[in-house]
Design an enzyme around this catalytic site. Structure first.
Site, PDB file in Angstrom:
ATOM      1  N   LYS A  86       3.109   4.251 -16.306  1.00 41.84           N
ATOM      2  CA  LYS A  86       1.905   3.480 -15.982  1.00 41.84           C
ATOM      3  C   LYS A  86       0.964   3.493 -17.183  1.00 41.84           C
ATOM      4  CE  LYS A  86      -1.615   4.980 -13.160  1.00 41.84           C
ATOM      5  NZ  LYS A  86      -2.916   4.648 -13.763  1.00 41.84           N
ATOM      6  N   GLN A  91      -7.928  15.572  -7.582  1.00 41.14           N
ATOM      7  CA  GLN A  91      -7.389  14.814  -6.451  1.00 41.14           C
ATOM      8  C   GLN A  91      -7.716  15.588  -5.179  1.00 41.14           C
ATOM      9  OE1 GLN A  91      -6.245  11.850  -6.622  1.00 41.14           O
ATOM     10  NE2 GLN A  91      -5.101  11.515  -8.513  1.00 41.14           N
ATOM     11  N   ASP A 114     -11.790 -11.195 -10.941  1.00 39.47           N
ATOM     12  CA  ASP A 114     -12.657 -12.203 -11.569  1.00 39.47           C
ATOM     13  C   ASP A 114     -12.497 -13.487 -10.767  1.00 39.47           C
ATOM     14  OD1 ASP A 114     -14.178 -13.728 -13.492  1.00 39.47           O
ATOM     15  OD2 ASP A 114     -13.563 -12.308 -15.041  1.00 39.47           O
ATOM     16  N   ILE A 115     -13.013 -14.588 -11.258  1.00 43.06           N
ATOM     17  CA  ILE A 115     -12.844 -15.836 -10.515  1.00 43.06           C
ATOM     18  C   ILE A 115     -11.359 -16.229 -10.553  1.00 43.06           C
ATOM     19  CG2 ILE A 115     -15.216 -16.621 -10.865  1.00 43.06           C
ATOM     20  CD1 ILE A 115     -14.145 -18.528 -13.045  1.00 43.06           C
ATOM     21  N   PRO A 116     -10.896 -16.960  -9.545  1.00 47.34           N
ATOM     22  CA  PRO A 116      -9.455 -17.258  -9.446  1.00 47.34           C
ATOM     23  C   PRO A 116      -8.861 -17.857 -10.714  1.00 47.34           C
ATOM     24  CG  PRO A 116     -10.542 -17.859  -7.408  1.00 47.34           C
ATOM     25  CD  PRO A 116     -11.633 -17.460  -8.357  1.00 47.34           C
ATOM     26  N   ASN A 117      -9.568 -18.793 -11.340  1.00 47.91           N
ATOM     27  CA  ASN A 117      -9.035 -19.452 -12.527  1.00 47.91           C
ATOM     28  C   ASN A 117      -8.813 -18.467 -13.679  1.00 47.91           C
ATOM     29  OD1 ASN A 117      -8.384 -22.035 -13.853  1.00 47.91           O
ATOM     30  ND2 ASN A 117     -10.095 -21.434 -15.186  1.00 47.91           N
ATOM     31  N   THR A 118      -9.785 -17.586 -13.876  1.00 47.15           N
ATOM     32  CA  THR A 118      -9.683 -16.594 -14.959  1.00 47.15           C
ATOM     33  C   THR A 118      -8.554 -15.604 -14.683  1.00 47.15           C
ATOM     34  OG1 THR A 118     -12.024 -16.836 -15.398  1.00 47.15           O
ATOM     35  CG2 THR A 118     -11.007 -14.816 -16.202  1.00 47.15           C
ATOM     36  N   THR A 136     -10.325   5.077  -4.319  1.00 50.43           N
ATOM     37  CA  THR A 136     -10.471   6.348  -3.596  1.00 50.43           C
ATOM     38  C   THR A 136     -11.790   7.038  -3.951  1.00 50.43           C
ATOM     39  OG1 THR A 136      -9.006   7.225  -5.294  1.00 50.43           O
ATOM     40  CG2 THR A 136      -8.077   6.914  -3.120  1.00 50.43           C
ATOM     41  N   ARG A 190      -0.974  14.171 -14.609  1.00 50.67           N
ATOM     42  CA  ARG A 190      -1.105  15.515 -15.162  1.00 50.67           C
ATOM     43  C   ARG A 190      -0.033  16.527 -14.767  1.00 50.67           C
ATOM     44  NH1 ARG A 190      -7.220  15.291 -13.488  1.00 50.67           N
ATOM     45  NH2 ARG A 190      -6.151  13.963 -11.977  1.00 50.67           N
ATOM     46  N   LYS A 235      -6.172  -3.586 -12.904  1.00 51.24           N
ATOM     47  CA  LYS A 235      -7.042  -3.884 -11.745  1.00 51.24           C
ATOM     48  C   LYS A 235      -7.925  -5.109 -11.964  1.00 51.24           C
ATOM     49  CE  LYS A 235      -7.362   0.982 -10.271  1.00 51.24           C
ATOM     50  NZ  LYS A 235      -6.746   1.699 -11.394  1.00 51.24           N
ATOM     51  N   LEU A 236      -7.294  -6.257 -12.130  1.00 53.99           N
ATOM     52  CA  LEU A 236      -8.071  -7.472 -12.395  1.00 53.99           C
ATOM     53  C   LEU A 236      -8.948  -7.878 -11.205  1.00 53.99           C
ATOM     54  CD1 LEU A 236      -5.956  -7.520 -14.703  1.00 53.99           C
ATOM     55  CD2 LEU A 236      -6.007 -10.009 -14.543  1.00 53.99           C
ATOM     56  N   ARG A 269       1.170  16.093  -6.024  1.00 56.66           N
ATOM     57  CA  ARG A 269       1.182  17.376  -6.732  1.00 56.66           C
ATOM     58  C   ARG A 269       2.360  18.212  -6.268  1.00 56.66           C
ATOM     59  NH1 ARG A 269      -1.625  14.971  -9.441  1.00 56.66           N
ATOM     60  NH2 ARG A 269      -3.724  15.360 -10.167  1.00 56.66           N
ATOM     61  N   ASP A 274      -1.693  -1.081 -15.199  1.00 56.35           N
ATOM     62  CA  ASP A 274      -2.736  -0.828 -14.188  1.00 56.35           C
ATOM     63  C   ASP A 274      -4.101  -1.248 -14.736  1.00 56.35           C
ATOM     64  OD1 ASP A 274      -4.321   0.296 -12.183  1.00 56.35           O
ATOM     65  OD2 ASP A 274      -4.020   2.364 -12.864  1.00 56.35           O
ATOM     66  N   ASP A 328      -1.887   8.727 -19.191  1.00 58.73           N
ATOM     67  CA  ASP A 328      -3.330   8.830 -19.426  1.00 58.73           C
ATOM     68  C   ASP A 328      -3.576   9.649 -20.690  1.00 58.73           C
ATOM     69  OD1 ASP A 328      -4.021   7.290 -17.168  1.00 58.73           O
ATOM     70  OD2 ASP A 328      -3.760   9.017 -15.870  1.00 58.73           O
TER      71      ASP A 328
HETATM   72  O1  C5P Z   1      -3.037  13.032 -13.188  1.00 52.44           O
HETATM   73  P1  C5P Z   1      -2.873  12.401 -11.856  1.00 52.44           P
HETATM   74  O2  C5P Z   1      -1.521  12.661 -11.214  1.00 52.44           O
HETATM   75  O3  C5P Z   1      -4.020  12.688 -10.912  1.00 52.44           O
HETATM   76  O4  C5P Z   1      -2.894  10.835 -12.175  1.00 52.44           O
HETATM   77  C1  C5P Z   1      -2.893   9.867 -11.166  1.00 52.44           C
HETATM   78  C2  C5P Z   1      -3.011   8.508 -11.777  1.00 52.44           C
HETATM   79  O5  C5P Z   1      -3.155   7.557 -10.724  1.00 52.44           O
HETATM   80  C3  C5P Z   1      -4.226   8.305 -12.683  1.00 52.44           C
HETATM   81  O6  C5P Z   1      -3.842   7.381 -13.693  1.00 52.44           O
HETATM   82  C4  C5P Z   1      -5.256   7.710 -11.753  1.00 52.44           C
HETATM   83  O7  C5P Z   1      -6.165   6.882 -12.426  1.00 52.44           O
HETATM   84  C5  C5P Z   1      -4.384   6.873 -10.832  1.00 52.44           C
HETATM   85  N1  C5P Z   1      -4.976   6.596  -9.529  1.00 52.44           N
HETATM   86  C6  C5P Z   1      -5.382   7.598  -8.651  1.00 52.44           C
HETATM   87  N2  C5P Z   1      -5.924   7.283  -7.443  1.00 52.44           N
HETATM   88  C7  C5P Z   1      -6.065   5.994  -7.079  1.00 52.44           C
HETATM   89  C8  C5P Z   1      -5.655   4.981  -7.936  1.00 52.44           C
HETATM   90  C9  C5P Z   1      -5.109   5.326  -9.170  1.00 52.44           C
HETATM   91  O8  C5P Z   1      -5.247   8.771  -8.963  1.00 52.44           O
HETATM   92  N3  C5P Z   1      -6.532   5.716  -5.897  1.00 52.44           N
END
Ligand code: C5P
Length: 232
Positions: free
Chosen positions: A32, A190, A64-68, A119, A211, A61-62, A181, A59, A10
């Site tokens: 990621k 989080q 849209d419509i199935p064809n697209t 989440t 992070r 996260k698509l 963490r 990552d 990120d």
């Molecule tokens: O920095 P951190 O460890 O919180 O990063 C977690 C990563 O996972 C971020 O890229 C965040 O967008 C992603 N993510 C999340 N919770 C979700 C789905 C994805 O923290 N439910």
């Protein structure tokens, strides 16, 4: 399926990403790439990171419509990523078409993972904005089951949900779990967090950590600590 730690890249731009990756001289972390980086730098950043030997979870996260979605997945399959994802809310036809699009001419394809509910979505949002009047847990369990029936490889969920998902949908159904963490670390934004060791105990297949590794004083040491706790 090998367990692994996926490092969330990120970062806002190219310099930050490559300065970070340059720190790793001995290992090639699974990474990621999310919307921030992909929309800023385009598919070339994926090619460059792949060429350095990293496995990639794209990552995006698509939804849209199935064809697209089928066509978009075909484009992504040519980027040679190892894992990508979509929103289960697009329904079973969209998920099936996504799998078709993702499958390369030689029959191989990246892993395809579903997002059930974000989440950030609360029970209140579910009921008031989406008009879904069911407990969040039931909605997530149902979306996960539809993803499994559609042939997907797994879902993104909290490590705390892994035992329930595995019990209902089988051990082979993959769980990719953020919200991890170190025991002595800062949770940041989080809410429900677990340590890498706890995620391992709960049966998670892949943990996603951003992070705690990217902002550590010594990112390589933090990555090694995560690997030692989660993979052993
Ligand atoms: O920095 P951190 O460890 O919180 O990063 C977690 C990563 O996972 C971020 O890229 C965040 O967008 C992603 N993510 C999340 N919770 C979700 C789905 C994805 O923290 N439910």
């Amino acid at each position: 399926m090998a367990k692994d730690v996926i490092v969330a890249l990120d970062f806002p731009g190219e310099k930050e990403v490559f300065d970070f990756l340059d720190l790793f001289r001995e290992e090639k972390p699974y990474v990621k790439i999310g919307m921030e980086l992909f929309y800023a730098l385009g598919p070339n950043v994926v090619r460059e990171i792949k060429a350095r030997g990293h496995k990639i979870f794209l990552d995006l996260k698509l939804h849209d419509i199935p064809n697209t979605v089928r066509s978009a997945m075909a484009s992504l399959s040519r980027l040679d990523v190892d894992m990508t994802n979509l929103h289960a809310a697009g329904g079973s036809r969209m998920m099936a078409e996504a799998l078709t699009g993702l499958t390369r001419p030689d029959g191989t394809r990246p892993l395809l993972i579903a997002v059930t509910q974000l989440t950030s979505t609360s029970q209140e949002t579910l009921e008031k904005d989406l008009l879904i009047e069911k407990p969040m847990e039931d909605v997530v369990a149902h979306y996960a089951a539809v993803a499994r029936e559609s042939g997907l490889d797994g879902i993104v969920c909290s490590p705390l949900e892994v035992p329930g998902v595995k019990a209902r949908l089988g051990k082979e159904f993959l769980t990719v779990t953020p919200g991890v963490r170190f025991a002595d670390g800062d949770a940041g934004d989080q809410v429900r967090v677990t340590t890498p060791a706890k995620a391992r105990e709960l049966g998670s297949d892949y943990i996603v950590m951003g992070r705690p590794i990217t902002r550590a004083a010594d990112p390589v040491a933090a990555y090694r600590r995560a690997m030692a706790e989660f993979v052993g």
